[in-house]
Design a protein around this motif. Structure first.
Motif, PDB file in Angstrom:
ATOM      1  N   GLY A  60       0.901  -1.046   0.123  1.00 52.46           N
ATOM      2  CA  GLY A  60       0.030   0.159  -0.204  1.00 52.46           C
ATOM      3  C   GLY A  60       0.785   1.296  -0.040  1.00 52.46           C
ATOM      4  N   GLY A  61       1.809   1.118   0.748  1.00 49.21           N
ATOM      5  CA  GLY A  61       2.763   2.460   0.775  1.00 49.21           C
ATOM      6  C   GLY A  61       3.509   2.720  -0.689  1.00 49.21           C
ATOM      7  N   GLY A  62       3.795   1.398  -1.278  1.00 44.93           N
ATOM      8  CA  GLY A  62       4.685   1.679  -2.438  1.00 44.93           C
ATOM      9  C   GLY A  62       3.617   2.033  -3.520  1.00 44.93           C
ATOM     10  N   LEU A  63       2.506   1.679  -3.473  1.00 43.69           N
ATOM     11  CA  LEU A  63       1.211   2.031  -4.308  1.00 43.69           C
ATOM     12  C   LEU A  63       1.052   3.542  -4.198  1.00 43.69           C
ATOM     13  N   PHE A  64       1.089   4.108  -2.886  1.00 45.50           N
ATOM     14  CA  PHE A  64       0.747   5.408  -2.409  1.00 45.50           C
ATOM     15  C   PHE A  64       1.940   6.464  -3.144  1.00 45.50           C
ATOM     16  N   ILE A 118       4.091  10.310  -7.135  1.00 42.51           N
ATOM     17  CA  ILE A 118       4.948  10.714  -8.328  1.00 42.51           C
ATOM     18  C   ILE A 118       4.271  10.711  -9.488  1.00 42.51           C
ATOM     19  N   GLY A 119       3.149  10.143  -9.871  1.00 42.95           N
ATOM     20  CA  GLY A 119       2.442  10.204 -11.022  1.00 42.95           C
ATOM     21  C   GLY A 119       1.647  11.424 -11.090  1.00 42.95           C
ATOM     22  N   LEU A 120       1.175  11.890  -9.802  1.00 45.29           N
ATOM     23  CA  LEU A 120       0.710  13.086  -9.571  1.00 45.29           C
ATOM     24  C   LEU A 120       1.310  14.168  -9.892  1.00 45.29           C
ATOM     25  N   ILE A 121       2.671  14.034  -9.216  1.00 43.03           N
ATOM     26  CA  ILE A 121       3.526  15.028  -9.675  1.00 43.03           C
ATOM     27  C   ILE A 121       3.924  15.405 -11.113  1.00 43.03           C
ATOM     28  N   VAL A 122       4.074  14.175 -11.781  1.00 43.63           N
ATOM     29  CA  VAL A 122       4.522  14.407 -13.354  1.00 43.63           C
ATOM     30  C   VAL A 122       3.325  14.853 -13.925  1.00 43.63           C
ATOM     31  N   TYR A 123       2.071  14.695 -13.585  1.00 44.37           N
ATOM     32  CA  TYR A 123       1.114  14.941 -14.519  1.00 44.37           C
ATOM     33  C   TYR A 123       0.772  16.550 -14.302  1.00 44.37           C
ATOM     34  N   ILE A 124       0.955  16.999 -12.859  1.00 45.47           N
ATOM     35  CA  ILE A 124       0.847  18.512 -12.742  1.00 45.47           C
ATOM     36  C   ILE A 124       1.992  19.296 -13.627  1.00 45.47           C
TER      37      ILE A 124
END
Length: 69
Positions: free
Chosen positions: A6-10, A15-21
């Motif tokens: 769960g921590g790894g997925l979070f 990271i995905g959210l930062i890249v998207y922004i």
């Protein structure tokens, strides 16, 4: 074990959210103006110059006909 997954997925989600922004901000700054793509082809530039009064009616028509051919 479940907590580690769960921590790894979070972490991946963050990271995905930062890249998207970052990608969204950079694309809006360069490729879009208020949600519309910027077109800078020659005819659009000619229309803008005519609208600003930089060129005369005759010059606009002459250049427009040249660009359409």
């Amino acid at each position: 074990m479940v907590y580690m997954m769960g921590g790894g997925l979070f972490g991946l989600l963050i990271i995905g959210l930062i890249v998207y922004i970052i990608v969204e901000r950079s694309s809006h700054g360069h490729a879009y103006r208020e949600g519309y793509p910027i077109k800078n082809d020659a005819l659009d530039i000619l229309r803008e110059r005519y609208a600003r009064g930089e060129i005369s009616d005759e010059e606009y028509e002459k250049k427009k006909n040249l660009l359409k051919n």
